[in-house]
Design a protein around this motif. Sequence first.
Motif, PDB file in Angstrom:
ATOM      1  N   LYS A  62       9.742 -39.606  54.413  1.00 18.96           N
ATOM      2  CA  LYS A  62       8.953 -40.069  53.261  1.00 18.96           C
ATOM      3  C   LYS A  62       8.487 -41.340  53.336  1.00 18.96           C
ATOM      4  O   LYS A  62       7.516 -41.306  52.153  1.00 18.96           O
ATOM      5  CB  LYS A  62      10.650 -41.235  52.817  1.00 18.96           C
ATOM      6  CG  LYS A  62      10.598 -41.447  51.468  1.00 18.96           C
ATOM      7  CD  LYS A  62      11.921 -41.797  50.910  1.00 18.96           C
ATOM      8  CE  LYS A  62      12.469 -42.016  49.262  1.00 18.96           C
ATOM      9  NZ  LYS A  62      11.080 -43.301  49.298  1.00 18.96           N
ATOM     10  N   ASP A  63       8.218 -42.016  54.332  1.00 15.65           N
ATOM     11  CA  ASP A  63       7.162 -43.225  54.438  1.00 15.65           C
ATOM     12  C   ASP A  63       6.613 -42.285  54.028  1.00 15.65           C
ATOM     13  O   ASP A  63       5.009 -42.561  53.438  1.00 15.65           O
ATOM     14  CB  ASP A  63       7.922 -44.361  55.246  1.00 15.65           C
ATOM     15  CG  ASP A  63       8.764 -44.975  55.436  1.00 15.65           C
ATOM     16  OD1 ASP A  63       9.066 -44.964  54.569  1.00 15.65           O
ATOM     17  OD2 ASP A  63       8.513 -45.680  56.555  1.00 15.65           O
ATOM     18  N   GLU A  64       6.221 -41.086  55.654  1.00 18.88           N
ATOM     19  CA  GLU A  64       4.873 -40.187  55.201  1.00 18.88           C
ATOM     20  C   GLU A  64       3.930 -39.605  53.336  1.00 18.88           C
ATOM     21  O   GLU A  64       2.965 -39.741  53.659  1.00 18.88           O
ATOM     22  CB  GLU A  64       4.778 -39.414  56.528  1.00 18.88           C
ATOM     23  CG  GLU A  64       4.667 -40.131  57.765  1.00 18.88           C
ATOM     24  CD  GLU A  64       3.557 -41.232  58.086  1.00 18.88           C
ATOM     25  OE1 GLU A  64       2.467 -40.532  58.384  1.00 18.88           O
ATOM     26  OE2 GLU A  64       3.445 -41.738  58.589  1.00 18.88           O
ATOM     27  N   PHE A  65       5.284 -38.882  53.532  1.00 17.09           N
ATOM     28  CA  PHE A  65       5.049 -38.447  52.360  1.00 17.09           C
ATOM     29  C   PHE A  65       4.549 -39.633  50.774  1.00 17.09           C
ATOM     30  O   PHE A  65       4.112 -38.987  50.424  1.00 17.09           O
ATOM     31  CB  PHE A  65       6.306 -37.521  51.658  1.00 17.09           C
ATOM     32  CG  PHE A  65       6.382 -36.514  51.112  1.00 17.09           C
ATOM     33  CD1 PHE A  65       6.520 -36.007  50.219  1.00 17.09           C
ATOM     34  CD2 PHE A  65       5.474 -35.431  50.800  1.00 17.09           C
ATOM     35  CE1 PHE A  65       6.993 -35.650  48.574  1.00 17.09           C
ATOM     36  CE2 PHE A  65       5.209 -34.545  50.886  1.00 17.09           C
ATOM     37  CZ  PHE A  65       6.042 -34.297  49.333  1.00 17.09           C
ATOM     38  N   ASP A  66       5.203 -40.729  51.168  1.00 10.91           N
ATOM     39  CA  ASP A  66       5.255 -41.228  50.064  1.00 10.91           C
ATOM     40  C   ASP A  66       3.528 -42.389  49.935  1.00 10.91           C
ATOM     41  O   ASP A  66       2.692 -41.951  49.154  1.00 10.91           O
ATOM     42  CB  ASP A  66       5.912 -42.816  50.061  1.00 10.91           C
ATOM     43  CG  ASP A  66       7.020 -42.209  49.254  1.00 10.91           C
ATOM     44  OD1 ASP A  66       7.819 -41.231  49.190  1.00 10.91           O
ATOM     45  OD2 ASP A  66       8.150 -43.400  49.797  1.00 10.91           O
ATOM     46  N   ASN A  67       2.763 -42.277  51.132  1.00  5.53           N
ATOM     47  CA  ASN A  67       1.932 -42.551  51.448  1.00  5.53           C
ATOM     48  C   ASN A  67       0.946 -41.264  50.938  1.00  5.53           C
ATOM     49  O   ASN A  67       0.092 -41.749  50.176  1.00  5.53           O
ATOM     50  CB  ASN A  67       1.571 -42.833  53.101  1.00  5.53           C
ATOM     51  CG  ASN A  67       2.189 -44.284  53.511  1.00  5.53           C
ATOM     52  OD1 ASN A  67       1.957 -45.381  52.493  1.00  5.53           O
ATOM     53  ND2 ASN A  67       2.244 -43.843  54.047  1.00  5.53           N
ATOM     54  N   PHE A  68       1.287 -40.387  51.347  1.00  2.00           N
ATOM     55  CA  PHE A  68      -0.270 -38.888  51.020  1.00  2.00           C
ATOM     56  C   PHE A  68      -0.098 -39.133  49.652  1.00  2.00           C
ATOM     57  O   PHE A  68      -0.846 -39.245  49.021  1.00  2.00           O
ATOM     58  CB  PHE A  68       0.354 -38.011  51.430  1.00  2.00           C
ATOM     59  CG  PHE A  68      -0.245 -37.178  51.265  1.00  2.00           C
ATOM     60  CD1 PHE A  68      -1.301 -36.315  51.995  1.00  2.00           C
ATOM     61  CD2 PHE A  68       0.625 -35.445  50.125  1.00  2.00           C
ATOM     62  CE1 PHE A  68      -1.482 -34.949  51.347  1.00  2.00           C
ATOM     63  CE2 PHE A  68      -0.005 -34.847  49.941  1.00  2.00           C
ATOM     64  CZ  PHE A  68      -1.225 -34.788  50.789  1.00  2.00           C
ATOM     65  N   PHE A  69       0.951 -39.155  49.027  1.00  2.00           N
ATOM     66  CA  PHE A  69       1.421 -39.400  47.218  1.00  2.00           C
ATOM     67  C   PHE A  69       0.444 -39.980  46.367  1.00  2.00           C
ATOM     68  O   PHE A  69      -0.212 -39.553  45.585  1.00  2.00           O
ATOM     69  CB  PHE A  69       2.256 -39.099  46.750  1.00  2.00           C
ATOM     70  CG  PHE A  69       3.055 -37.387  46.583  1.00  2.00           C
ATOM     71  CD1 PHE A  69       2.801 -37.402  45.550  1.00  2.00           C
ATOM     72  CD2 PHE A  69       3.133 -36.955  47.733  1.00  2.00           C
ATOM     73  CE1 PHE A  69       3.044 -35.617  44.746  1.00  2.00           C
ATOM     74  CE2 PHE A  69       4.189 -35.172  47.669  1.00  2.00           C
ATOM     75  CZ  PHE A  69       3.982 -34.763  46.080  1.00  2.00           C
TER      76      PHE A  69
END
Length: 210
Positions: free
Chosen positions: A62-69
Amino acid sequence: MKIENPNISTEVKIKEAARRIFLEKGFAGCSSRDIAAEAGVNVALVNYYFRSKERLFDLIFKDEFDNFFSTMVETFSSDQLNLKEKLKIFISHEIDFLCKHPDLPQFLLTELKRCDDNSTEHSDKFSKISSTGVFAEFQQAQADGKIREIDLLSLSLLVMSNCHYPFLGRGMIMSIHQINEDQFLAHMEKHKEYVSEMLINYLFINNENK
């Protein structure tokens, strides 16, 4: 390498260790015991703080996905980039992200089947992308005759199938072509260029590849 900083909490130690292990070995390639060893703690503490390896992976993803978005929102909001540049950056970042997290496409499919709330969560993220105005920009380019007529769902399928499928099928791909993980990831650098060129040539009318 174990974390030696005594000023961070055990929970943070475990999460940072898990991030390194997941990036190095992927979800399937490690255990809670591996994460505990990397963090320098007892495996019981991993389960105490995070309940399971799956839960820990979910939080880190979730942290990585949020950073990507967040990166994509910044890219799509830019007034300095044209649509071709935005598409190239998106494809490049998407594949780079998946190279770092090759197990995530399969993990996402499993999680979306298991947890109905995820669909709402991901819809919220796509709403943020929509709020950048990139979809309206895309539709205006169609109206101006710069881009062929194609709906956003079909465009999403074209991008996702070319970016995600190699990772969903990487085991089979590596077996068929007799290559290892490093060779597969090296080829994905070329794949970024192929996908960008293919989609830009298809979408943009009278494209000059600029």
